[in-house]
Scaffold this active site. Structure first.
Site, PDB file in Angstrom:
ATOM      1  N   HIS A 365       0.831  -1.211   0.000  1.00  0.00           N
ATOM      2  CA  HIS A 365       0.000   0.000   0.000  1.00  0.00           C
ATOM      3  C   HIS A 365       0.855   1.246   0.000  1.00  0.00           C
ATOM      4  O   HIS A 365       0.492   2.263  -0.591  1.00  0.00           O
ATOM      5  CB  HIS A 365      -0.930  -0.004   1.205  1.00  0.00           C
ATOM      6  CG  HIS A 365      -1.876  -1.157   1.179  1.00  0.00           C
ATOM      7  ND1 HIS A 365      -2.543  -1.608   2.268  1.00  0.00           N
ATOM      8  CD2 HIS A 365      -2.244  -1.948   0.150  1.00  0.00           C
ATOM      9  CE1 HIS A 365      -3.293  -2.638   1.936  1.00  0.00           C
ATOM     10  NE2 HIS A 365      -3.112  -2.873   0.657  1.00  0.00           N
ATOM     11  N   CYS A 678      -5.792   1.369 -20.039  1.00  0.00           N
ATOM     12  CA  CYS A 678      -5.374   2.130 -18.855  1.00  0.00           C
ATOM     13  C   CYS A 678      -4.308   1.432 -18.013  1.00  0.00           C
ATOM     14  O   CYS A 678      -4.089   1.794 -16.875  1.00  0.00           O
ATOM     15  CB  CYS A 678      -6.581   2.476 -17.993  1.00  0.00           C
ATOM     16  SG  CYS A 678      -7.424   1.045 -17.319  1.00  0.00           S
TER      17      CYS A 678
HETATM   18  C1  PEP Z   1      -4.624  -2.957 -14.863  1.00  0.00           C
HETATM   19  O1  PEP Z   1      -4.740  -4.098 -14.419  1.00  0.00           O
HETATM   20  O2  PEP Z   1      -4.034  -2.687 -15.929  1.00  0.00           O
HETATM   21  C2  PEP Z   1      -5.209  -1.814 -14.138  1.00  0.00           C
HETATM   22  C3  PEP Z   1      -5.214  -0.619 -14.670  1.00  0.00           C
HETATM   23  O3  PEP Z   1      -5.683  -2.051 -12.888  1.00  0.00           O
HETATM   24  P1  PEP Z   1      -4.722  -2.229 -11.604  1.00  0.00           P
HETATM   25  O4  PEP Z   1      -3.338  -1.871 -12.025  1.00  0.00           O
HETATM   26  O5  PEP Z   1      -5.266  -1.320 -10.559  1.00  0.00           O
HETATM   27  O6  PEP Z   1      -4.910  -3.674 -11.318  1.00  0.00           O
END
Ligand code: PEP
Ligand code: MG
Length: 748
Positions: A365, A678
């Site tokens: 975290h 993303c």
């Molecule tokens: C991903 O898995 O690419 C994402 C954007 O979510 P996280 O990194 O929060 O798992």
């Protein structure tokens, strides 16, 4: 019998104190100490080996071994019996040294004549600084009392070494905390920073390890323990009132330790054997630390770490050293800590230039918060908390996961060049801030930013982001110790939307569970947490939190447009159920009189390969799809994104992965479903270019990446890039990277 043991170690400690009090330099002190110990214990030999570098021990003083071998006899860790003591951090006691595993004959010392060997590590807080050895001709094993006495002496030696009592010529006798040190850890957040060390919890220095008057020391310990117990009780009653459950749990463990008979008894025995109260506390703390390094069970490790924390508190009471030791936070602080909680890190906030953690992990975290604050972070930096002193110059290379402590001037100069170059590039990017990301062949790419905390939002106008493409709502849950109230969530989401000033924000509903355990949730024991009960799976099974989030989002929007998406959707039914739950909430909220959002877009994150092949109705039903490349890639290649060994093993630009991307683009195009990306790769310029060339028109990334990505996109022709990629596919190349890099060299 007990009196006998006591008097043996006490006698040795008293003599040691006398020896240390005499004037002389470090070498003279060491010589006198070896002479005194050999004499006291009736052995022909006593030697002190100290580390000259991380892997090599050097014979620094000896009574009994040949004088020529001093500072010339060196051993690697693990080599010979001395090297084994250093490696294992445990004593070796044998009546027949030459027969012992690992015995190594060193003619220069003449030690083959000695049969008995007792070696103990010179250790301080779990760190081995050297080895103390006694040897004798007579074939006898040393008694437990003798082993104990030598161990206690070794502990005092470690303490004195830390205080600089053995400074002399050569690397092994160099002053502590003065030499440059390069520490290799892992990158938690990219970026470079220069600054001065700020220890989150400065070490307590024990200046009086030996004491004459055990009664007085016992009384001091008793009084300090009493104070400690009162302070833990006070903290506990405050925490109980504020209903901070996580905190209460930790404090209850503290209270248990503070009253533990075993712990107190061991410290009392140490005092009876000649240690001061402080030294007794530290001895037990050292043992706990050593154990901590060997315990694989995370729960037990946490309890041992509670005991470590409690020992620090006790030491502070005994020495009167307050937690900040009167030091003032430097102008350019680099936080150094063994570990730190997300809430504490947020309290320091953006004033930190960098963060170095001795433990920590890429997925912790604290790392999540450091990333949100865009502060360079190195985790797994071994020994940093024992090596660094407040105010030391320190360079943090978050890209390489390397830390330079007290660096040489040439290193500082090279590092400053690197920072200057990065700053120059940032200036260039700033000039592009208000320009669109349009490629040379006229393709418009929307660049948005990823966020998760209110602290991220100031980057929205400065980065040039066109909105927030991914708002990770779980971060606000993870950084607190109690479940947030709905009204608090409403206020938070309102602030996010206010700060966005009409720019779109895509809220992702909670992605928690498995490793991202909320402090107020019972942890689940799962063999494969990343593939376990997480994200939407947990949300659908326990809809309470999800519904509360929906309500908060609807109320916060208050008539403004609302976009949300669900993480980790693996099949169409999960999406249907989540969407239905949202729509149900929407109706209920309307019935309660809350104005509906101006418009609603409900999307899905595509993070599992299965969703690429979902029935057509999924793509029709989703208002948009966002590729979570971090998870998608780890499941596509079956390579854990948190595992240093494998996380960089497979290339995003491999033709295999790009073929999957091509398929997603095709499926979305087929139904006219807007598509974005993303994951972290969207923020890497070359990767972003290839994703755009594959047909993605919306990329979401960390704010600092927007400039570099836009800068590159504006200088390239996407159709040419696509031709290079297609050609690599036709050739059967494993990755398009080499071809794209070659093409970029030409094209730019
Ligand atoms: C991903 O898995 O690419 C994402 C954007 O979510 P996280 O990194 O929060 O798992
Ligand atoms: Mg993900």
């Amino acid at each position: 019998m007990v009196t006998q043991i006591e008097s043996e170690s006490r006698k040795l400690l008293r003599r040691l104190r006398g020896t240390l009090a005499e004037p002389g330099d470090g070498q003279e002190r060491l010589d006198r100490i070896t002479r005194m110990i050999a004499n006291s214990m009736g052995t022909e030999v006593c030697s002190i080996y100290l580390f000259r570098d991380e892997k090599t021990l050097e014979l620094c003083a000896s009574e009994g071994l040949r004088a020529e071998s001093l500072h010339t006899t060196r051993l690697r860790v693990g080599e010979g019996l001395v090297g084994r003591v250093a490696e294992e951090g445990k004593p070796i006691n044998t009546a027949n040294a030459p027969a012992e595993r690992g015995f190594r004959y060193m003619p220069e010392t003449g030690e083959e004549r000695y049969s008995s060997f007792l070696g103990v590590p010179i250790q301080r807080l779990g760190e081995t600084l050297g080895v103390l050895v006694v040897q004798s001709r007579e074939a006898r094993a040393f008694s437990d009392d003798e082993v104990y006495a030598l161990e206690v002496v070794a502990m005092v030696l470690a303490e004195m070494k830390e205080l600089g009592a053995f400074v002399g010529e050569g690397a092994a006798l160099s002053a502590p905390h003065t030499h440059p040190l390069l520490i290799r850890g892992s990158s938690g957040q990219e970026g470079s920073a220069e600054g001065h060390v700020w220890l989150h919890e400065p070490r307590v220095v024990v200046t009086n390890p030996v004491a004459d008057d055990p009664e007085r020391e016992l009384e001091r310990l008793r009084r300090a323990l009493e104070k400690l117990r009162v302070s833990v009780d006070d903290m506990l009653s405050i925490a109980t009132v504020t209903a901070d459950k996580e905190h209460v749990r930790v404090l209850e463990a503290y209270r248990m330790f503070a009253h533990s008979r075993g712990w107190v008894q061991r410290m009392e025995e140490d005092i009876l054997r000649g240690l001061s109260a402080e030294a007794a506390v530290e001895k037990e703390q050292s043992l706990a630390r050593a154990r901590m390094q060997q315990v694989p069970d995370p729960y037990l490790r946490e309890r041992l770490s509670d005991l470590d924390d409690l020992s620090n508190r006790l030491l502070r009471i005994l020495t009167g050293q307050a937690s900040d030791l009167g030091a003032r936070i430097p102008e350019d602080p680099i936080l150094v800590a063994r570990n730190i909680g997300p809430a504490e890190l947020l309290e320091y906030g953006r004033k930190l230039r960098g963060i170095v953690l001795e433990e920590g992990s890429v997925g912790s975290h604290a790392a999540v918060v450091a990333r949100a604050l865009a502060i360079p972070l190195v985790v797994n930096a071994r020994n940093i908390t024992t090596e660094a002193l407040n105010g030391d110059l320190i360079l943090v290379d978050g890209d390489a996961g390397v830390v330079h402590l007290r660096p040489e001037e040439s290193v500082v100069a090279a590092f400053r060049d690197k920072i200057a170059m990065e700053a120059q590039a940032q200036k260039r990017y700033a000039s592009l801030r208000n320009k669109p990301a349009v490629t040379k062949d006229g393709q418009r790419i929307t660049l948005t930013m990823n966020a998760g905390l209110l602290a991220d939002l100031p980057s929205l106008p400065t980065s040039g982001a066109e909105g927030v493409g991914l708002f990770r709502t779980e971060l606000q849950f993870l950084t607190r110790s109690t479940v947030p109230k709905r009204s608090e969530l409403v206020a938070q989401y309102q602030r996010v939307l206010d700060a966005a000033r009409g720019k779109p924000v895509v809220f992702r509903t909670l992605d928690i569970g498995s490793d991202k355990v909320l402090p107020y949730m019972r942890p689940q024991e799962e063999p494969n947490p990343a593939m376990g009960w997480r994200a939407i799976r947990l949300g659908l099974d326990r809809p309470f939190l999800l519904k509360m989030q929906f309500q908060a989002l609807i109320r916060a929007a208050g008539g403004r447009p609302l976009s949300l998406m669900f993480p980790f959707i693996a099949d169409v039914e999960e999406f249907e159920r989540a969407r239905a739950l949202f729509e149900e909430t929407l109706e209920r909220e309307a019935a309660r009189g809350y104005p509906p959002p101006g418009s609603v877009r409900v999307g899905a994150m595509l993070e599992t390969p299965s969703l690429v092949y979902a029935p057509r109705r999924f793509f029709e039903m989703a208002d948009f799809v966002s590729i979570g490349g971090n998870d998608l890639k780890q499941f596509f290649f079956a390579a854990d994104r948190e595992n240093e060994r494998v996380r960089r093993r497979y290339d995003t630009l491999s033709t295999a992965f790009l073929a999957l991307i091509a398929r997603i683009v095709e499926r979305c195009a087929d139904t006219g479903t807007p598509l974005s990306f993303c994951g972290e790769d969207a923020g890497r310029p070359v990767e972003a270019l290839c994703l755009a060339a594959m047909g993605l028109r919306s990329l979401s990334m960390r704010p600092a990446s927007i400039g570099p990505v836009k800068h590159l996109l504006r200088r390239v022709d996407l159709s040419e890039a696509r031709a290079v990629i297609d050609e690599a596919f036709e050739r059967g190349a494993p990755s398009v990277r080499p071809a794209i890099i070659d093409w970029l060299k030409e094209a730019l």
